[in-house]
Design a protein around this motif. Structure first.
Motif, PDB file in Angstrom:
ATOM      1  N   ARG A 154       0.820  -1.207   0.000  1.00  0.00           N
ATOM      2  CA  ARG A 154       0.000   0.000   0.000  1.00  0.00           C
ATOM      3  C   ARG A 154       0.853   1.254   0.000  1.00  0.00           C
ATOM      4  O   ARG A 154       0.315   2.363  -0.067  1.00  0.00           O
ATOM      5  CB  ARG A 154      -0.925  -0.006   1.221  1.00  0.00           C
ATOM      6  CG  ARG A 154      -1.955  -1.093   1.162  1.00  0.00           C
ATOM      7  CD  ARG A 154      -2.763  -1.218   2.441  1.00  0.00           C
ATOM      8  NE  ARG A 154      -3.798  -0.209   2.584  1.00  0.00           N
ATOM      9  CZ  ARG A 154      -4.798  -0.304   3.467  1.00  0.00           C
ATOM     10  NH1 ARG A 154      -4.881  -1.382   4.249  1.00  0.00           N
ATOM     11  NH2 ARG A 154      -5.705   0.637   3.559  1.00  0.00           N
TER      12      ARG A 154
ATOM     13  N   TRP B  46       1.504  -2.562  13.130  1.00  0.00           N
ATOM     14  CA  TRP B  46       0.135  -2.368  12.659  1.00  0.00           C
ATOM     15  C   TRP B  46       0.103  -2.025  11.165  1.00  0.00           C
ATOM     16  O   TRP B  46      -0.642  -2.623  10.397  1.00  0.00           O
ATOM     17  CB  TRP B  46      -0.548  -1.268  13.466  1.00  0.00           C
ATOM     18  CG  TRP B  46      -1.843  -0.788  12.859  1.00  0.00           C
ATOM     19  CD1 TRP B  46      -2.104   0.422  12.329  1.00  0.00           C
ATOM     20  CD2 TRP B  46      -3.045  -1.557  12.698  1.00  0.00           C
ATOM     21  NE1 TRP B  46      -3.375   0.477  11.844  1.00  0.00           N
ATOM     22  CE2 TRP B  46      -3.983  -0.732  12.063  1.00  0.00           C
ATOM     23  CE3 TRP B  46      -3.402  -2.868  13.029  1.00  0.00           C
ATOM     24  CZ2 TRP B  46      -5.272  -1.147  11.745  1.00  0.00           C
ATOM     25  CZ3 TRP B  46      -4.696  -3.293  12.713  1.00  0.00           C
ATOM     26  CH2 TRP B  46      -5.609  -2.437  12.084  1.00  0.00           C
TER      27      TRP B  46
ATOM     28  N   CYS C 283      -1.278  -4.075   7.734  1.00  0.00           N
ATOM     29  CA  CYS C 283      -2.210  -3.431   6.798  1.00  0.00           C
ATOM     30  C   CYS C 283      -1.660  -3.346   5.370  1.00  0.00           C
ATOM     31  O   CYS C 283      -2.378  -2.912   4.458  1.00  0.00           O
ATOM     32  CB  CYS C 283      -2.555  -2.024   7.283  1.00  0.00           C
ATOM     33  SG  CYS C 283      -3.504  -1.986   8.813  1.00  0.00           S
TER      34      CYS C 283
ATOM     35  N   TYR D 131      -3.645   8.641  18.457  1.00  0.00           N
ATOM     36  CA  TYR D 131      -4.384   8.565  17.200  1.00  0.00           C
ATOM     37  C   TYR D 131      -5.090   7.222  17.073  1.00  0.00           C
ATOM     38  O   TYR D 131      -4.698   6.214  17.665  1.00  0.00           O
ATOM     39  CB  TYR D 131      -3.452   8.783  16.014  1.00  0.00           C
ATOM     40  CG  TYR D 131      -2.316   7.790  15.907  1.00  0.00           C
ATOM     41  CD1 TYR D 131      -2.508   6.521  15.353  1.00  0.00           C
ATOM     42  CD2 TYR D 131      -1.037   8.130  16.346  1.00  0.00           C
ATOM     43  CE1 TYR D 131      -1.470   5.624  15.248  1.00  0.00           C
ATOM     44  CE2 TYR D 131       0.014   7.230  16.239  1.00  0.00           C
ATOM     45  CZ  TYR D 131      -0.206   5.971  15.689  1.00  0.00           C
ATOM     46  OH  TYR D 131       0.828   5.087  15.587  1.00  0.00           O
ATOM     47  N   ASP D 132      -6.159   7.247  16.281  1.00  0.00           N
ATOM     48  CA  ASP D 132      -6.886   6.033  15.957  1.00  0.00           C
ATOM     49  C   ASP D 132      -6.159   5.338  14.812  1.00  0.00           C
ATOM     50  O   ASP D 132      -5.845   5.950  13.784  1.00  0.00           O
ATOM     51  CB  ASP D 132      -8.316   6.384  15.534  1.00  0.00           C
ATOM     52  CG  ASP D 132      -9.120   5.156  15.155  1.00  0.00           C
ATOM     53  OD1 ASP D 132      -9.610   4.475  16.050  1.00  0.00           O
ATOM     54  OD2 ASP D 132      -9.226   4.893  13.930  1.00  0.00           O
ATOM     55  N   ALA D 133      -5.873   4.051  14.971  1.00  0.00           N
ATOM     56  CA  ALA D 133      -5.083   3.320  13.981  1.00  0.00           C
ATOM     57  C   ALA D 133      -5.759   3.302  12.611  1.00  0.00           C
ATOM     58  O   ALA D 133      -5.095   3.428  11.569  1.00  0.00           O
ATOM     59  CB  ALA D 133      -4.837   1.887  14.468  1.00  0.00           C
ATOM     60  N   GLU D 134      -7.093   3.140  12.589  1.00  0.00           N
ATOM     61  CA  GLU D 134      -7.806   3.123  11.307  1.00  0.00           C
ATOM     62  C   GLU D 134      -7.740   4.489  10.622  1.00  0.00           C
ATOM     63  O   GLU D 134      -7.650   4.582   9.397  1.00  0.00           O
ATOM     64  CB  GLU D 134      -9.268   2.717  11.527  1.00  0.00           C
ATOM     65  CG  GLU D 134      -9.455   1.299  12.022  1.00  0.00           C
ATOM     66  CD  GLU D 134      -9.083   0.264  10.954  1.00  0.00           C
ATOM     67  OE1 GLU D 134      -8.940   0.652   9.779  1.00  0.00           O
ATOM     68  OE2 GLU D 134      -8.929  -0.917  11.312  1.00  0.00           O
ATOM     69  N   LEU D 135      -7.790   5.561  11.423  1.00  0.00           N
ATOM     70  CA  LEU D 135      -7.678   6.906  10.860  1.00  0.00           C
ATOM     71  C   LEU D 135      -6.304   7.097  10.236  1.00  0.00           C
ATOM     72  O   LEU D 135      -6.181   7.671   9.139  1.00  0.00           O
ATOM     73  CB  LEU D 135      -7.920   7.948  11.948  1.00  0.00           C
ATOM     74  CG  LEU D 135      -7.676   9.412  11.527  1.00  0.00           C
ATOM     75  CD1 LEU D 135      -8.602   9.806  10.385  1.00  0.00           C
ATOM     76  CD2 LEU D 135      -7.838  10.348  12.723  1.00  0.00           C
TER      77      LEU D 135
ATOM     78  N   VAL E  30      -4.399   4.827   8.904  1.00  0.00           N
ATOM     79  CA  VAL E  30      -4.373   4.080   7.649  1.00  0.00           C
ATOM     80  C   VAL E  30      -5.098   4.866   6.544  1.00  0.00           C
ATOM     81  O   VAL E  30      -4.620   4.948   5.405  1.00  0.00           O
ATOM     82  CB  VAL E  30      -5.001   2.686   7.826  1.00  0.00           C
ATOM     83  CG1 VAL E  30      -5.230   2.010   6.469  1.00  0.00           C
ATOM     84  CG2 VAL E  30      -4.106   1.817   8.699  1.00  0.00           C
ATOM     85  N   ALA E  31      -6.252   5.446   6.879  1.00  0.00           N
ATOM     86  CA  ALA E  31      -7.015   6.206   5.878  1.00  0.00           C
ATOM     87  C   ALA E  31      -6.233   7.423   5.384  1.00  0.00           C
ATOM     88  O   ALA E  31      -6.195   7.716   4.186  1.00  0.00           O
ATOM     89  CB  ALA E  31      -8.353   6.643   6.465  1.00  0.00           C
TER      90      ALA E  31
ATOM     91  N   ASP F 262      -3.411   6.224   3.144  1.00  0.00           N
ATOM     92  CA  ASP F 262      -3.899   5.830   1.818  1.00  0.00           C
ATOM     93  C   ASP F 262      -4.042   7.049   0.913  1.00  0.00           C
ATOM     94  O   ASP F 262      -3.656   7.019  -0.265  1.00  0.00           O
ATOM     95  CB  ASP F 262      -5.236   5.096   1.932  1.00  0.00           C
ATOM     96  CG  ASP F 262      -5.070   3.614   2.241  1.00  0.00           C
ATOM     97  OD1 ASP F 262      -3.993   3.070   1.933  1.00  0.00           O
ATOM     98  OD2 ASP F 262      -6.022   3.015   2.779  1.00  0.00           O
TER      99      ASP F 262
END
Length: 444
Positions: free
Chosen positions: A3, A22, A26, A106-110, A112-113, A116
């Protein structure tokens, strides 16, 4: 799946380890440093797609890291990790070139977004650079874009003819870029320091044609209070471009033919002949030989102009250039409209098999509408528009309204401004911002 390659800088070793684990899961390839000075000394920016850096670190802080990479690789996105109290500072950093910022913890999913989006931006920049390099590295190749054999041959012909002081007839369908060819012949030749005077033969009324072309003496007709230099004399030392010459009335063709043959003009109302030092380039979207045989164009003028005939290929004749042109037009439009691209621009599937009757001009309009979230016919597409920011959707709507107003006003900005309730200067600024200037008659 890769990615993207991420450079992660934070003075907390545990945070670096957690981020590596993490983000690795991903699909990102992560290289981390706890010492920012070591990172900037060892890292080659070209090998990474994004940088994530903490703001508060001992010694060299995140803003210094941002400045370093902004100087070395301006298109490399830098994401800042900030504490709650550093948000105003991070907002200021975004004005200085940071891609984004995330508050700690921080939020891990945030994360990643955000990564990206940053990686996609970096890859888009690389793709556009590749496309520009593929189109060629010279100024001429930047103007006459294309990898097809037809465009390679056209560029070769332009370079060959530019320094030969011979008149040229440029032929091609509407929208193929005949004036671009004429300007290239002028700019890359020995007359580049002179004027390039473009004359649309279909736009000058027959009643004032002679005065516009050849000038007039004082008192030549009612209202001629003084002497006026015509366009042919004004172009001295340069180039006269006769666009849509097939539209010139037969009665006037004889007078233009004489000027081309004799390289002299006689202003209206004057008995004195004046020499002109110009090169003539004419353009036609029809077959002038056929027109002359049908009696709609003077054969002698056709043969005088066609000593060198330069055909411009249609898009149907160079379909392999369409994706490249679309990507370039879309990226330029996004920059002009202030819209950040979230992914590489691709030609809409429904346009892949188009015959492009409007050629390059039509393709450019499709690319600009695509960037604005509009359909190929200028109609809003809900799916495209919904993914745009409010500002982008408002800009798209405003551009469409102005474009329609200009069309209804036959290109007159004065009339369009009156109907829209805008000051002419304001409308002119909006026309320039949305790239509508080529289709409008800009009033000063």
């Amino acid at each position: 799946m890769n990615r993207g390659r991420v450079l992660f800088i934070d003075d907390e070793a545990e945070l670096c380890t957690a981020a590596e684990e993490w983000l690795g899961v991903c699909g990102f390839a992560v290289t981390s440093f706890t010492a920012p000075d070591v990172a900037i000394a060892q890292v080659d920016p070209a090998t990474f797609d994004c940088v994530v850096t903490d703001v508060r670190m001992p010694g060299l802080d995140g803003l210094a890291v941002l400045e370093h990479f902004r100087d070395r690789a301006p298109d490399l996105p830098v994401v800042l990790l900030t504490g709650h109290g550093d948000v105003p500072l991070a907002v200021g950093a975004m004005r200085s070139g940071a891609h984004d910022f995330i508050e700690k913890p921080y939020d891990a999913e945030l994360l990643v977004a955000v990564l990206d989006r940053a990686v996609e931006r970096r890859r888009l920049g690389r793709e556009l650079t590749r496309l520009r390099q593929a189109a060629g590295g010279t100024e001429l190749e930047d103007r006459l874009v294309g990898l097809s054999p037809a465009m390679v041959e056209l560029r070769r012909s332009v370079l060959q003819l530019a320094n030969i002081d011979v008149d040229v007839l440029v032929t091609g369908e509407t929208g193929t870029g005949k004036e671009v060819i004429a300007r290239a012949l002028h700019d890359f030749g020995g007359r580049a320091r002179g004027q390039f005077v473009a004359i649309n033969c279909a736009a000058i009324p027959e009643t004032v044609f002679e005065s516009e072309m050849f000038g007039h003496a004082r008192g030549a007709f009612t209202g001629a209070a003084g002497e006026r230099i015509g366009k042919l004399e004004y172009a001295r030392g340069g180039t006269v471009f006769l666009d849509e010459i097939e539209s010139m009335p037969l009665a006037l063709q004889a007078k233009v033919l004489r000027a081309i043959q004799e390289r002299s003009i006689e202003p209206l109302g004057s008995n004195a002949s004046r020499p002109i030092d110009v090169r003539f380039i004419a353009a036609s979207k029809v077959d002038l030989r056929a027109e002359s045989e049908a009696g709609r164009f003077r054969p002698d003028l056709y043969f005088r102009l066609s000593t060198v005939e330069l055909p411009v290929p249609s898009l149907r004749q160079r379909r392999e250039d369409v994706p490249l042109l679309f990507a370039l037009f879309a990226s330029r439009a996004a920059q002009r409209f202030g819209i950040e691209a979230t992914q590489p621009y691709r030609l809409p599937a429904d346009m892949a098999v188009s015959d492009w009757p409007g050629n390059v001009r039509e393709l450019k309009a499709v690319a600009e509408r695509s960037v604005l979230g509009l359909g190929s016919n200028g109609v809003g597409q809900e799916s495209a528009a919904s993914s745009r920011t409010l500002a982008a959707q408002v800009a798209a709507f405003e551009a469409a309204v102005i474009e329609q107003a200009l069309r209804d006003a036959a290109g007159s900005t004065a009339l369009a401004a009156e109907r829209l309730g805008l000051a002419r200067r304001t409308l002119n600024e909006k026309i320039a911002r949305y790239g509508l200037r080529a289709d409008a008659d800009i009033d000063s």
